[in-house]
Write an enzyme that holds these catalytic residues in place. Structure first.
Site, PDB file in Angstrom:
ATOM      1  N   ARG A 181    -166.157  -8.453 -14.825  1.00 21.25           N
ATOM      2  CA  ARG A 181    -167.034  -9.615 -15.044  1.00 21.25           C
ATOM      3  C   ARG A 181    -166.241 -10.771 -15.655  1.00 21.25           C
ATOM      4  NH1 ARG A 181    -170.221  -8.982 -20.742  1.00 21.25           N
ATOM      5  NH2 ARG A 181    -168.771  -7.569 -21.742  1.00 21.25           N
TER       6      ARG A 181
ATOM      7  N   SER B   8    -173.216 -12.936 -20.668  1.00 23.09           N
ATOM      8  CA  SER B   8    -172.831 -11.577 -20.274  1.00 23.09           C
ATOM      9  C   SER B   8    -172.224 -11.527 -18.873  1.00 23.09           C
ATOM     10  CB  SER B   8    -174.039 -10.645 -20.323  1.00 23.09           C
ATOM     11  OG  SER B   8    -174.609 -10.653 -21.614  1.00 23.09           O
TER      12      SER B   8
ATOM     13  N   GLU C 283    -185.756 -13.440 -12.480  1.00 16.35           N
ATOM     14  CA  GLU C 283    -184.713 -13.183 -11.489  1.00 16.35           C
ATOM     15  C   GLU C 283    -185.166 -13.467 -10.065  1.00 16.35           C
ATOM     16  OE1 GLU C 283    -185.592 -11.053 -13.871  1.00 16.35           O
ATOM     17  OE2 GLU C 283    -183.848 -10.968 -15.194  1.00 16.35           O
TER      18      GLU C 283
ATOM     19  N   HIS D  42    -172.459  -5.300 -15.262  1.00 17.79           N
ATOM     20  CA  HIS D  42    -172.984  -4.190 -16.059  1.00 17.79           C
ATOM     21  C   HIS D  42    -173.440  -3.032 -15.173  1.00 17.79           C
ATOM     22  CE1 HIS D  42    -172.780  -7.469 -18.841  1.00 17.79           C
ATOM     23  NE2 HIS D  42    -173.061  -6.692 -19.862  1.00 17.79           N
TER      24      HIS D  42
ATOM     25  N   ASP E 175    -176.574   0.722 -24.423  1.00 21.37           N
ATOM     26  CA  ASP E 175    -177.861   0.090 -24.075  1.00 21.37           C
ATOM     27  C   ASP E 175    -178.797   1.030 -23.313  1.00 21.37           C
ATOM     28  OD1 ASP E 175    -177.884  -2.356 -25.311  1.00 21.37           O
ATOM     29  OD2 ASP E 175    -176.841  -3.385 -23.689  1.00 21.37           O
TER      30      ASP E 175
ATOM     31  N   ARG F  46    -168.971  -4.124 -16.943  1.00 20.52           N
ATOM     32  CA  ARG F  46    -168.923  -4.672 -18.297  1.00 20.52           C
ATOM     33  C   ARG F  46    -167.619  -4.258 -18.969  1.00 20.52           C
ATOM     34  NH1 ARG F  46    -170.143  -2.339 -23.273  1.00 20.52           N
ATOM     35  NH2 ARG F  46    -170.738  -3.797 -24.913  1.00 20.52           N
TER      36      ARG F  46
END
Lengths: 308, 304
Positions: A7, A34, A55, A105, A113, A163
């Site tokens: 990323r 992020s 989204e 991610h 998470d 990530r």
């Protein structure tokens, strides 16, 4: 090159490409820090759009921008952006809008998470759409090239990013090509097909297997759709055993694509390594060990598969 | 274009809607007949476009988010010259570019694939923003169904639209029209999931809202003018319409959301659209060769 999250490499590549190509725009849904597009939006404030936590609308706005000649990158966590599958299906794919869907991610590697933030079914969803290539780079160099390719590619495309940091695996002269896999290590006894964050671990596993007298070939499947049928068949013809390694559900991902292809073209025993069931919270290392995606786990599975 | 001409065009398009749906044997007459006056007013009253160059960068765009009403769009497109009117009866047939719901790839002039409800407004926002960024004078028209407004994505887009592109590129090049015909597939919208207070909801999201009779050509023109003159924000027009407008047995009847007429019903529908009494119909057909051909063609379907 040092290790870097794909990323992060994506964000840097887009910043550079954006300077040369004014058609590039980014769309985010409150995760630009992020997805790493925040710097692009800051550098080109008229070309970075944050649509809020919405989204579906972000994807549709991206389609509309594409239909007026922009090259939009619509970005979110893989699960959130691909979760709006019906909007991708009609507004992007069926409309044939030149939208680049970016899912960061991906996989259980995001760790703490937990499952709700893990993209684990995104490849399975998008593989079913006829005109959406799926690209998952394995290191910084490959990510930069994949992003540059995405800009050139006419039509929708999905870029699956991590990530976590990725160790370099591709040689400096590597050039990404859609539908082409790179053989990172030659071998005779088994083919390991890995993609993205699992490529480095597959290479490590191959080194361990060598110590046990097993010669493993490692293919970097950056292009998950279309896959490289030639490379797959060539390697499987030689090794007669194929193991897929991915941080995605074992259903419908790289393993599914490889198994489907070999079943039709060159029936070959295939072992799919990936995530079984839902993900969960935990440290990435522990999760990879639990799901057998770390070097030791991959090596153990390969030996079992080969009855060695 | 003068209202009289638009009225005649809308009537001719209604006839074609009935004709093509009857040939197709399926489709959505109710919502096509409710939206046709709006579509006619846009396409023949103000749209800057060139059927010979459907990819012209500065063309005005129509996104028919309520994609099931695409027969109405096909009739105005054929009349405008995107394809021959003879092709209308290929609707929904194997190999036809006239898909059951809009297909941008199959038919040049269609701006986006729609019909999976709730998606068109987002696409229209992106188009309006892209045109603004490019400095284009083109406008975007987006037509929503009333039942469609129940979709969550519509409200994501509704919340974003007055803010998107501000302050340099506000989406005042976007006109959104709700075809408020009060009926959805299963029943009346008020019974399924009432939209009211619809105007207040959109106003609460920051939109200027105009409310009109969606079959009154003068009111439609005035509202479209007002939307075009508005600066700094997109405009919503709530067009009160009658589902199945122009055909007595289809009007306000949920049954006619998604079924095509049988040939004899189609002939009756066409007679009513043209405002001819049953008594006068045989004589009328002797004077109107075009309609006569359509009617003969429909009656031949019965014999197939």
């Amino acid at each position: 090159m040092a290790s870097k999250a794909s990323r992060a490499a994506f964000g840097e590549a887009l910043l550079e490409l954006g300077a040369r190509d004014p058609r590039i725009v980014t769309l985010d849904a409150d995760l630009s820090k992020s997805t790493m597009t925040a710097r692009f939006a800051k550098a080109y404030p008229q070309r970075g759009f944050n649509l809020g936590i919405a989204e579906s609308n972000m994807i549709g706005v991206g389609a509309g921008l594409a239909l007026t000649g922009k090259i939009p990158f619509v970005c979110s966590f893989a699960c959130f952006v691909v979760g709006r599958f019906e909007t991708i299906r009609i507004s992007v794919a069926y409309t044939n809008a030149n939208v680049k869907i970016v899912g960061t991610h991906s996989g259980i590697a995001i760790g703490e998470d937990g499952y709700s933030q893990m993209g684990l079914e995104d490849i399975a969803c998008l593989r079913a759409l006829p005109n959406v290539p799926i690209v998952q780079p394995a290191d910084e160099l490959e990510t930069r090239q994949a992003v540059a390719y995405a800009v050139e590619h006419q039509g929708p495309l999905y870029l699956r990013l991590t990530r976590q940091n990725l160790e370099p695996v591709c040689p400096p002269d590597y050039r990404f090509q859609l539908g082409r896999w790179l053989t990172l290590r030659a071998g005779r006894d088994v083919t390991l097909v890995a993609s993205g964050g699992t490529v480095f671990n597959a290479l490590e596993a191959a080194r361990r297997l060598e110590a046990d007298g097993i010669s493993a070939e490692v293919l970097n499947a950056a292009s998950i759709k279309p896959l490289d049928e030639d490379a797959l068949v060539r390697s499987a013809t030689k090794t007669k055993h194929v193991v897929t390694v991915e941080d995605h559900s074992i259903h419908g991902g790289l393993g599914g694509a490889v198994a489907e292809t070999l079943a039709e073209v060159l029936p070959t025993p295939v072992k799919r390594l990936g995530v079984v069931g839902f993900g969960e919270s935990g440290d990435a290392k522990g999760l990879y060990a639990k799901h057998g995606l770390d070097p030791a786990g991959i090596a153990t599975s390969v030996k079992k598969f080969l009855n060695r | 274009m003068a209202e009289g001409n638009l009225d005649a065009i809308a009537r001719a398009c209604r006839v074609q809607i009935i004709r093509m749906l009857t040939h197709a044997g399926s489709g959505h007459p109710g919502g096509s007949l409710s939206v046709i006056d709006i579509l006619t007013s846009i396409v023949f009253g103000r749209l800057r476009h060139d059927p010979k160059r459907p990819d012209w960068a500065d063309r005005d765009r129509i996104v028919l988010s309520k994609g099931h009403a695409v027969p109405a769009l096909y009739t105005v497109m054929a009349r405008a010259g995107y394809f021959p009117e003879s092709q209308l009866i290929t609707l929904r047939k194997l190999g036809s570019p006239l898909q059951g719901h809009p297909d941008r790839v199959a038919l040049p002039g269609i701006e986006a694939a729609t019909g999976s409800l709730g998606q068109g407004l987002s696409i229209a926002l992106g188009m309006a923003l892209g045109l603004k960024l490019a400095g284009s004078p083109a406008r975007v028209y987006c037509i929503l169904g009333d039942g469609e407004v129940q979709e969550g994505q519509v409200w994501e887009a509704a919340m974003a639209a007055p803010k998107l592109g501000q302050p340099d590129h506000p989406l005042d090049n976007l006109t959104v029209i709700v075809d408020y015909n009060k009926i959805q597939l299963d029943d009346f919208t008020a019974k399924i999931l009432d939209l009211e207070p619809l105007v207040a909801k959109w106003q609460g999201f920051g939109w200027p809202v105009l409310e009109i009779d969606g079959h009154d050509l003068a009111q439609i023109a005035k509202a479209l003018d007002a939307a075009e003159a508005t600066r700094g924000t997109p405009t919503l027009i709530v067009a009160h319409t009658v589902k199945g407008k122009g055909v007595s047995f289809m009007e306000n009847n949920p049954e006619w959301h998604g079924k095509s007429p049988k040939p004899e019903e189609a002939v009756t529908a066409i007679r009513e659209i043209l405002g001819v009494t049953e008594m006068a119909w045989p004589d009328y057909l002797k004077t109107d060769a075009t309609t006569r051909a359509v009617v003969d063609e429909l009656r031949a379907l019965d014999k197939k």
